[in-house]
Scaffold this motif. Structure first.
Motif, PDB file in Angstrom:
ATOM      1  N   LEU A 145     -12.129  44.980   8.535  1.00  0.00           N
ATOM      2  CA  LEU A 145     -12.231  44.105   7.371  1.00  0.00           C
ATOM      3  C   LEU A 145     -13.633  44.099   6.774  1.00  0.00           C
ATOM      4  N   GLU A 146     -14.637  44.143   7.634  1.00  0.00           N
ATOM      5  CA  GLU A 146     -16.040  44.142   7.206  1.00  0.00           C
ATOM      6  C   GLU A 146     -16.831  45.019   8.165  1.00  0.00           C
ATOM      7  N   GLY A 147     -17.857  45.685   7.647  1.00  0.00           N
ATOM      8  CA  GLY A 147     -18.709  46.516   8.496  1.00  0.00           C
ATOM      9  C   GLY A 147     -18.064  47.847   8.805  1.00  0.00           C
ATOM     10  N   SER A 148     -18.538  48.484   9.869  1.00  0.00           N
ATOM     11  CA  SER A 148     -17.951  49.739  10.299  1.00  0.00           C
ATOM     12  C   SER A 148     -17.997  49.821  11.814  1.00  0.00           C
ATOM     13  N   MET A 149     -17.060  50.559  12.360  1.00  0.00           N
ATOM     14  CA  MET A 149     -16.898  50.704  13.805  1.00  0.00           C
ATOM     15  C   MET A 149     -16.691  52.174  14.122  1.00  0.00           C
ATOM     16  N   GLU A 196     -15.014  57.639  13.168  1.00  0.00           N
ATOM     17  CA  GLU A 196     -15.730  56.593  12.436  1.00  0.00           C
ATOM     18  C   GLU A 196     -14.738  55.797  11.595  1.00  0.00           C
ATOM     19  N   LEU A 197     -14.892  54.485  11.611  1.00  0.00           N
ATOM     20  CA  LEU A 197     -13.996  53.586  10.882  1.00  0.00           C
ATOM     21  C   LEU A 197     -14.813  52.701   9.945  1.00  0.00           C
ATOM     22  N   PRO A 198     -15.071  53.148   8.716  1.00  0.00           N
ATOM     23  CA  PRO A 198     -15.781  52.285   7.766  1.00  0.00           C
ATOM     24  C   PRO A 198     -14.865  51.164   7.268  1.00  0.00           C
ATOM     25  N   THR A 199     -15.449  50.204   6.548  1.00  0.00           N
ATOM     26  CA  THR A 199     -14.673  49.107   5.966  1.00  0.00           C
ATOM     27  C   THR A 199     -13.446  49.658   5.247  1.00  0.00           C
ATOM     28  N   GLY A 200     -12.315  49.033   5.487  1.00  0.00           N
ATOM     29  CA  GLY A 200     -11.074  49.451   4.851  1.00  0.00           C
ATOM     30  C   GLY A 200     -10.275  50.454   5.664  1.00  0.00           C
ATOM     31  N   SER A 201     -10.806  50.916   6.790  1.00  0.00           N
ATOM     32  CA  SER A 201     -10.088  51.865   7.648  1.00  0.00           C
ATOM     33  C   SER A 201      -9.047  51.146   8.489  1.00  0.00           C
TER      34      SER A 201
END
Length: 129
Positions: A67-71, A83-88
């Motif tokens: 929802l926010e940030g990246s993981m 990589e999972l940016p916002t919206g992934s």
């Protein structure tokens, strides 16, 4: 009631530390708040430098929406870094090992849900370096 609404600003978060050297993650449970019957869900806050347990669900698939940030997620065997940016949105099938990590330099907020709504059928795996 056949519908329910929860706003992020209304959630009560509790600390869920994993490793003592990492900042504690926080979780807000949605299953009861939304009266979910066929799945379970939570919102997680991952501070920079935190990680979840490496595990595999034995009875449910899990879906993670950033929802926010990246993981980053280390998924599969051998682990593949994704990589999972916002919206992934990421899905881990039943039996697939994975570990979530926030190494982005900023906090991240995730919506994680699983179906069917089974708890306790999980295999905790060794942490990855």
């Amino acid at each position: 009631m056949s519908h329910a609404v929860v706003r992020l600003s209304e959630l009560d978060f509790t600390d869920r530390p994993y490793r003592s050297q990492d900042p504690a993650r926080q979780v807000a449970r949605l299953t009861e708040r939304l009266s979910l019957e066929q799945s379970r869900a939570s919102v997680w806050r991952y501070p920079d430098g935190s990680r979840g347990r490496r595990h595999r669900e034995l009875a449910q698939e899990e879906v993670i929406a950033v929802l926010e940030g990246s993981m980053a997620v280390l998924a599969g065997e051998p682990p593949e870094r994704i990589e999972l940016p916002t919206g992934s949105i990421f899905r881990a099938g039943v039996g697939e090992p994975f570990q979530l990590r926030n190494e982005s330099g900023a906090p991240a907020t995730l919506l994680i849900w699983g179906a069917p709504p089974v708890t306790g059928e999980v295999e905790i795996l060794d942490d990855l370096p």
